[in-house]
Design a protein around this motif. Structure first.
Motif, PDB file in Angstrom:
ATOM      1  N   GLU A  38       6.191  -0.047   0.820  1.00 11.86           N
ATOM      2  CA  GLU A  38       7.463   0.655   0.871  1.00 11.86           C
ATOM      3  C   GLU A  38       7.671   1.261   2.244  1.00 11.86           C
ATOM      4  OE1 GLU A  38       7.236   3.552  -2.178  1.00 11.86           O
ATOM      5  OE2 GLU A  38       7.739   2.164  -3.785  1.00 11.86           O
ATOM      6  N   LEU A  39       8.922   1.497   2.571  1.00  9.68           N
ATOM      7  CA  LEU A  39       9.301   2.094   3.843  1.00  9.68           C
ATOM      8  C   LEU A  39       9.805   3.497   3.584  1.00  9.68           C
ATOM      9  CD1 LEU A  39       9.788   1.605   6.912  1.00  9.68           C
ATOM     10  CD2 LEU A  39      12.109   0.929   6.308  1.00  9.68           C
ATOM     11  N   GLN A  40       9.154   4.500   4.164  1.00  6.17           N
ATOM     12  CA  GLN A  40       9.561   5.883   3.982  1.00  6.17           C
ATOM     13  C   GLN A  40      10.846   6.133   4.755  1.00  6.17           C
ATOM     14  OE1 GLN A  40       6.469   7.937   2.849  1.00  6.17           O
ATOM     15  NE2 GLN A  40       7.985   9.161   1.772  1.00  6.17           N
ATOM     16  N   ASP A  41      11.813   6.796   4.086  1.00  7.09           N
ATOM     17  CA  ASP A  41      13.114   7.011   4.720  1.00  7.09           C
ATOM     18  C   ASP A  41      13.667   8.356   4.262  1.00  7.09           C
ATOM     19  OD1 ASP A  41      15.537   6.821   5.972  1.00  7.09           O
ATOM     20  OD2 ASP A  41      16.402   5.415   4.527  1.00  7.09           O
ATOM     21  N   GLY A  42      13.208   9.439   4.876  1.00  5.64           N
ATOM     22  CA  GLY A  42      13.691  10.767   4.516  1.00  5.64           C
ATOM     23  C   GLY A  42      13.327  11.125   3.088  1.00  5.64           C
ATOM     24  N   GLU A  43      14.354  11.555   2.303  1.00  5.56           N
ATOM     25  CA  GLU A  43      14.115  11.955   0.924  1.00  5.56           C
ATOM     26  C   GLU A  43      13.712  10.770   0.066  1.00  5.56           C
ATOM     27  OE1 GLU A  43      17.616  13.803  -0.481  1.00  5.56           O
ATOM     28  OE2 GLU A  43      17.340  15.650   0.648  1.00  5.56           O
ATOM     29  N   PHE A  44      14.162   9.568   0.418  1.00  2.00           N
ATOM     30  CA  PHE A  44      13.944   8.394  -0.409  1.00  2.00           C
ATOM     31  C   PHE A  44      13.077   7.388   0.327  1.00  2.00           C
ATOM     32  CE2 PHE A  44      17.968  10.163  -1.916  1.00  2.00           C
ATOM     33  CZ  PHE A  44      17.736  10.218  -3.282  1.00  2.00           C
ATOM     34  N   SER A  45      12.576   6.438  -0.443  1.00  2.00           N
ATOM     35  CA  SER A  45      11.864   5.300   0.121  1.00  2.00           C
ATOM     36  C   SER A  45      12.546   4.035  -0.365  1.00  2.00           C
ATOM     37  CB  SER A  45      10.403   5.303  -0.330  1.00  2.00           C
ATOM     38  OG  SER A  45       9.717   6.416   0.205  1.00  2.00           O
TER      39      SER A  45
ATOM     40  N   GLY B  31       4.260   2.501  12.420  1.00  2.00           N
ATOM     41  CA  GLY B  31       3.404   3.557  11.919  1.00  2.00           C
ATOM     42  C   GLY B  31       2.363   3.002  10.996  1.00  2.00           C
ATOM     43  N   PRO B  32       1.461   3.846  10.496  1.00  2.00           N
ATOM     44  CA  PRO B  32       0.350   3.376   9.672  1.00  2.00           C
ATOM     45  C   PRO B  32       0.796   3.027   8.259  1.00  2.00           C
ATOM     46  CG  PRO B  32       0.314   5.763   9.865  1.00  2.00           C
ATOM     47  CD  PRO B  32       1.425   5.282  10.745  1.00  2.00           C
ATOM     48  N   LEU B  33       0.126   2.098   7.643  1.00  2.00           N
ATOM     49  CA  LEU B  33       0.315   1.791   6.229  1.00  2.00           C
ATOM     50  C   LEU B  33      -0.633   2.657   5.446  1.00  2.00           C
ATOM     51  CD1 LEU B  33       0.407  -2.099   6.427  1.00  2.00           C
ATOM     52  CD2 LEU B  33       2.339  -0.575   6.119  1.00  2.00           C
ATOM     53  N   SER B  34      -0.145   3.238   4.334  1.00  2.00           N
ATOM     54  CA  SER B  34      -1.026   4.108   3.563  1.00  2.00           C
ATOM     55  C   SER B  34      -0.665   4.020   2.099  1.00  2.00           C
ATOM     56  CB  SER B  34      -0.878   5.562   4.032  1.00  2.00           C
ATOM     57  OG  SER B  34       0.443   6.007   3.855  1.00  2.00           O
TER      58      SER B  34
ATOM     59  N   GLY C 260       8.855 -12.050   6.994  1.00  2.00           N
ATOM     60  CA  GLY C 260       7.846 -12.636   7.868  1.00  2.00           C
ATOM     61  C   GLY C 260       7.989 -12.205   9.314  1.00  2.00           C
ATOM     62  N   ARG C 261       9.204 -11.817   9.723  1.00  2.00           N
ATOM     63  CA  ARG C 261       9.423 -11.381  11.097  1.00  2.00           C
ATOM     64  C   ARG C 261       9.245  -9.877  11.283  1.00  2.00           C
ATOM     65  NH1 ARG C 261      13.571 -15.631  11.011  1.00  2.00           N
ATOM     66  NH2 ARG C 261      15.021 -14.172  10.035  1.00  2.00           N
ATOM     67  N   ASP C 262       9.014  -9.140  10.186  1.00  2.00           N
ATOM     68  CA  ASP C 262       8.879  -7.680  10.277  1.00  2.00           C
ATOM     69  C   ASP C 262       7.477  -7.320  10.768  1.00  2.00           C
ATOM     70  OD1 ASP C 262       8.608  -4.895   9.784  1.00  2.00           O
ATOM     71  OD2 ASP C 262      10.148  -4.998   8.241  1.00  2.00           O
ATOM     72  N   PRO C 263       7.350  -6.705  11.952  1.00  2.00           N
ATOM     73  CA  PRO C 263       6.015  -6.417  12.496  1.00  2.00           C
ATOM     74  C   PRO C 263       5.228  -5.398  11.685  1.00  2.00           C
ATOM     75  CG  PRO C 263       7.724  -5.362  13.823  1.00  2.00           C
ATOM     76  CD  PRO C 263       8.429  -6.251  12.846  1.00  2.00           C
ATOM     77  N   LEU C 264       5.923  -4.601  10.863  1.00  2.00           N
ATOM     78  CA  LEU C 264       5.221  -3.576  10.094  1.00  2.00           C
ATOM     79  C   LEU C 264       4.334  -4.163   8.999  1.00  2.00           C
ATOM     80  CD1 LEU C 264       8.050  -0.919   9.719  1.00  2.00           C
ATOM     81  CD2 LEU C 264       6.002  -0.748  11.124  1.00  2.00           C
ATOM     82  N   VAL C 265       4.657  -5.367   8.529  1.00  2.00           N
ATOM     83  CA  VAL C 265       3.866  -5.953   7.444  1.00  2.00           C
ATOM     84  C   VAL C 265       3.245  -7.283   7.845  1.00  2.00           C
ATOM     85  CG1 VAL C 265       5.065  -4.774   5.570  1.00  2.00           C
ATOM     86  CG2 VAL C 265       5.989  -6.922   6.457  1.00  2.00           C
TER      87      VAL C 265
END
Length: 634
Positions: free
Chosen positions: A344-351, A587-590, A381-386
């Motif tokens: 999931e991607l953290q986005d303020g109050e929501f994810s 950022g880090p994955l957790s 596949g192009r998203d560097p975060l995953v």
């Protein structure tokens, strides 16, 4: 020879909103003094109106009824006025009719675009308010249709020449109004382009778990997905935080956001009351859902699993599920590969899930559903975060080039009563000081809504009015406190105007309502003459039957099992892994909690009352003519 009693002014039919006040008039002349008596008829019951013995009958509209007036002289000569219909619209848009309405036609229901097979029936509907009630005239391609003079245009057996642009004119003595123009396409559904007979989606987002980490993303994801599906003409029901029994009841075609897992090729959804650790018998099998779809002979089944595909309890056996039939046209979209995790991607109050982030981008595309999912796969596949952590997987048995954007062809299913309204009718309450307060019911999800209280224009004899809206009764307060969701009010501003949200109360877990809900409104104000602070309170009741129809998902137009509706739906499972980002977008994955969900809208109030059978009116007239002036009923 002159009649002993004759009607000189007949009452007229009207079409008005609920709560509107008006007067029916009847005038007659005779050789002696005359007596008047009004009758009304609702459904099959016709009765005398007590005390209605004047020429004028004041009415406050509550429900559609028929009225007639009996006039007799002292020699028991009797005549009846024409039957008139008081048509009452229970649900109309805000601001309709306008404040200074003089009875001119106001369109409250426009016809909708239709796709019809050659030889199948066509029906278009238009409805308008007016005093007197408007008459109707339909046009095709600008040409008057001589036989189509009712609010419902009906063609029993359509021909290719019936294709075209239709619109309706509603008129009365005060003027005329035109409906929206709509296109009717007559052809062969399925030749060159695929059609659906209906499109239904049930979205479930489990957010608050009793024995597992809570999630963040389901609320936002379900909310946004439901709005996108409604744009594609899906009938959508969205539900939050269901236990196992509630999920089992809701199993049809749906999107799911919450905890889930995969075990030996089987996928499972985890209800909010599942124990820790959970076993298959505590969960809902996705394969069992697909069996339900196949039993309904759906033309397209889409299972979107946005979930971790890991299994952490290897000692448990698989649940017993019958093998699936080889129907084909089933599409599986896995947000991640086997034995891997989804993030999931953290986005303020929501994810928001990574998978949902890109699904929202492509879901409205008018292309084959597998091609749409391939676009999602490529973006992930192009998203560097995953990169190296999450890769989408697609499996399917699609035999036809079906799409989520396939238009609805209404001729194969009884879609006449397809519902679109998203709100219960508002109501108005009045405090002893005279201040009127409008209560509106704002829905974000099918089992979660907000009650909004808005004072009407302030009165001169009170200043600084302040409203407080709360629940009455300790049980109701405790249940709402236990099930209330944080941050959901933030989503209200995405749908409703800011000025509507000054005084709101959240009502959640509507599926658990066993009794009526009592709302208490407290009004605090200052009396200018004495500068004294005053508080007034009143209560109003919301019937549980009204609340529960928010999440009743069964369509009135549901075709039987022999009609093979081309329903489309999606199931999405998301697990409790969070992707956090810094301002640079990396950022880090957790592991953690986070998941969201969207709004829904299944049920719909028809804004048009049922038409009366004119043959029944003839029977009523005959019965009343046989009634003497001394009798109360025909």
């Amino acid at each position: 020879m002159q009649k002993a009693v004759s009607i000189t002014e007949q009452p007229v039919s009207v079409s008005v909103p609920v709560g509107y006040s008006f007067t029916l008039r009847c005038r007659a002349q005779g050789h002696t003094s005359l007596q008047y008596q009004w009758f009304c008829q609702y459904q099959s019951d016709c009765h005398l109106i007590p005390g209605a013995t004047n020429q004028d009958l004041p009415i406050t509209a509550e429900q559609t009824q028929l009225y007639t007036c009996r006039v007799n002289d002292l020699h028991r000569n009797v005549v009846f006025s024409d039957w008139v219909k008081v048509e009452v619209h229970q649900c109309v848009a805000r601001g309709v009719p306008p404040q200074l309405w003089r009875g001119e036609p106001v369109i409250v229901l426009n016809p909708s675009e239709q796709w019809v097979e050659v030889g199948q029936p066509l029906q278009l509907q238009c409805a308008a308010m007016g005093v007197p009630a408007p008459s109707y005239q339909w046009y095709r391609n600008g040409n008057l249709l001589e036989q189509q003079k009712r609010k419902k245009l009906r063609i029993t057996h359509t021909k290719a020449s019936d294709s075209g642009t239709y619109l309706c004119c509603a008129s009365n003595s005060h003027g005329e109004r035109w409906s929206n123009a709509v296109d009717v396409h007559v052809g062969t559904c399925g030749s060159g382009k695929f059609f659906a007979t209906d499109k239904i989606a049930l979205l479930v987002g489990n957010n608050c778990y009793q024995h597992h980490p809570n999630l963040l993303a389901p609320v936002r994801d379900v909310f946004e997905l439901s709005r996108l599906l409604e744009h594609l003409d899906f009938q959508v029901v969205s539900l939050l935080d269901l236990n196992k029994a509630e999920m089992a009841t809701a199993v049809t075609i749906f999107y799911y956001a919450g905890h889930g897992y995969e075990h030996l090729g089987r996928n499972y959804m985890v209800p909010v009351d599942a124990p820790q650790p959970y076993a298959p018998e505590n969960c809902i099998s996705v394969q069992r859902i697909l069996q339900k779809m196949q039993q309904r002979q759906t033309a397209l089944n889409i299972i979107l699993l946005d979930t971790c595909r890991k299994w952490y309890n290897p000692g448990c056996a698989l649940s017993q599920v019958q093998p699936l039939e080889p129907w084909g046209n089933t599409v599986y979209g896995y947000s991640t590969s086997e034995d891997a995790e989804a993030y999931e991607l953290q986005d303020g109050e929501f994810s928001s899930g990574i998978f949902m982030k890109y699904l929202k981008k492509h879901i409205l595309q008018e292309k084959k559903v597998t091609h749409m999912l391939e676009d999602v796969l490529e973006d992930i596949g192009r998203d560097p975060l995953v990169t190296g952590k999450q890769v989408m997987e697609i499996k399917h048995t699609l035999k036809e080039a079906r799409s989520l954007t396939d238009p609805i062809c209404p001729s194969r299913a009884a879609t006449e009563h397809r519902r679109h309204s998203k709100e219960l009718p508002s109501r108005t309450v009045t405090f002893p000081c005279g201040l009127r307060v409008e209560l509106r019911f704002l829905r974000l999800f099918s089992n979660l809504m907000f009650v909004c209280a808005r004072p009407q224009p302030p009165l001169a004899h009170i200043t600084e009015p302040q409203l407080l809206l709360q629940l009455a009764g300790t049980d109701a307060v405790a249940m709402q406190r236990e099930n209330s969701l944080e941050h959901v009010e933030t989503l209200l501003s995405l749908v409703y105007k800011r000025e509507e949200l000054d005084c709101v109360l959240q009502l959640c877990a509507l599926q658990k309502m066993q009794t009526d809900v009592v709302l208490q409104l407290n009004l605090h104000y200052i009396q200018p003459s004495t500068k004294q602070k005053t508080c007034e309170s009143l209560q109003t009741t919301l019937q549980k039957s009204l609340l529960r129809q928010f999440f009743s998902w069964r369509s009135d137009s549901q075709p039987d099992s022999q009609q093979a509706p081309a329903c489309t739906g999606s199931v999405c499972l998301q697990d409790a892994l969070t992707l956090s980002t810094d301002p640079k977008g990396q950022g880090p994955l957790s592991a953690g909690s986070g998941h969201s969900l969207p709004s829904s809208s299944p049920s719909n109030f028809s804004s048009e009352p049922e038409e009366n059978d004119e043959s029944d009116l003839g029977k009523l007239c005959l019965a009343l003519l046989q009634t003497g002036p001394g009798q109360d009923r025909p």
